[in-house]
Design a protein around this motif. Sequence first.
Motif, mmCIF file in Angstrom:
data_model
loop_
_atom_site.group_PDB
_atom_site.id
_atom_site.type_symbol
_atom_site.label_atom_id
_atom_site.label_comp_id
_atom_site.label_asym_id
_atom_site.label_seq_id
_atom_site.Cartn_x
_atom_site.Cartn_y
_atom_site.Cartn_z
ATOM 1 N N ARG A 163 -14.459 -15.697 26.784
ATOM 2 C CA ARG A 163 -14.584 -16.533 25.581
ATOM 3 C C ARG A 163 -14.497 -18.012 25.936
ATOM 4 O O ARG A 163 -15.294 -18.821 25.466
ATOM 5 C CB ARG A 163 -13.484 -16.169 24.583
ATOM 6 N N ARG A 164 -13.544 -18.388 26.779
ATOM 7 C CA ARG A 164 -13.390 -19.792 27.184
ATOM 8 C C ARG A 164 -14.620 -20.292 27.931
ATOM 9 O O ARG A 164 -15.086 -21.404 27.694
ATOM 10 C CB ARG A 164 -12.153 -19.969 28.052
ATOM 11 N N THR B 48 -16.459 -11.222 22.723
ATOM 12 C CA THR B 48 -15.892 -11.420 24.061
ATOM 13 C C THR B 48 -14.806 -10.392 24.317
ATOM 14 O O THR B 48 -13.970 -10.118 23.467
ATOM 15 C CB THR B 48 -15.311 -12.841 24.224
ATOM 16 N N LEU C 248 -22.179 -11.703 27.393
ATOM 17 C CA LEU C 248 -22.311 -11.513 25.946
ATOM 18 C C LEU C 248 -23.750 -11.211 25.528
ATOM 19 O O LEU C 248 -24.028 -11.127 24.335
ATOM 20 C CB LEU C 248 -21.818 -12.757 25.209
ATOM 21 N N ALA D 245 -18.759 -15.125 20.135
ATOM 22 C CA ALA D 245 -17.350 -15.356 20.476
ATOM 23 C C ALA D 245 -16.490 -14.149 20.086
ATOM 24 O O ALA D 245 -15.547 -13.803 20.795
ATOM 25 C CB ALA D 245 -16.847 -16.622 19.791
#
Length: 106
Positions: free
Chosen positions: A34-35, A28, A103, A25
């Motif tokens: 991230r969401r 990101t 990621l 996270a």
Amino acid sequence: MTAQPQAPWTVILLSTAKRQLRDSAARTGTLEVRREFLASVRAILSQLAVDPLSRGDPMRHFQAAGLVQLQWLHDHILTVYGVDEANRIVYVKKFQPVLGHPLAAT
């Protein structure tokens, strides 16, 4: 007489999984990535709480401990987890973005 639905499984994140979530996270680049990542993780955890044995592919059986270790690839996130059927507990060991996920480690 109708059958009562099974109680949901308890899902426990091991410290390695928690660290991987925090690290991913933090990497990101945008709020949207991230969401999306966190939404995918929530979906994985929700599915594991309902029916963990049908989601992943068995990797190992630890008969003495009564555990089976599985891995599941969903939304380009590899999840490794153990299932204790007798106590209806899922232990999540690993969350690893892979296969082109924004990621994924390069």
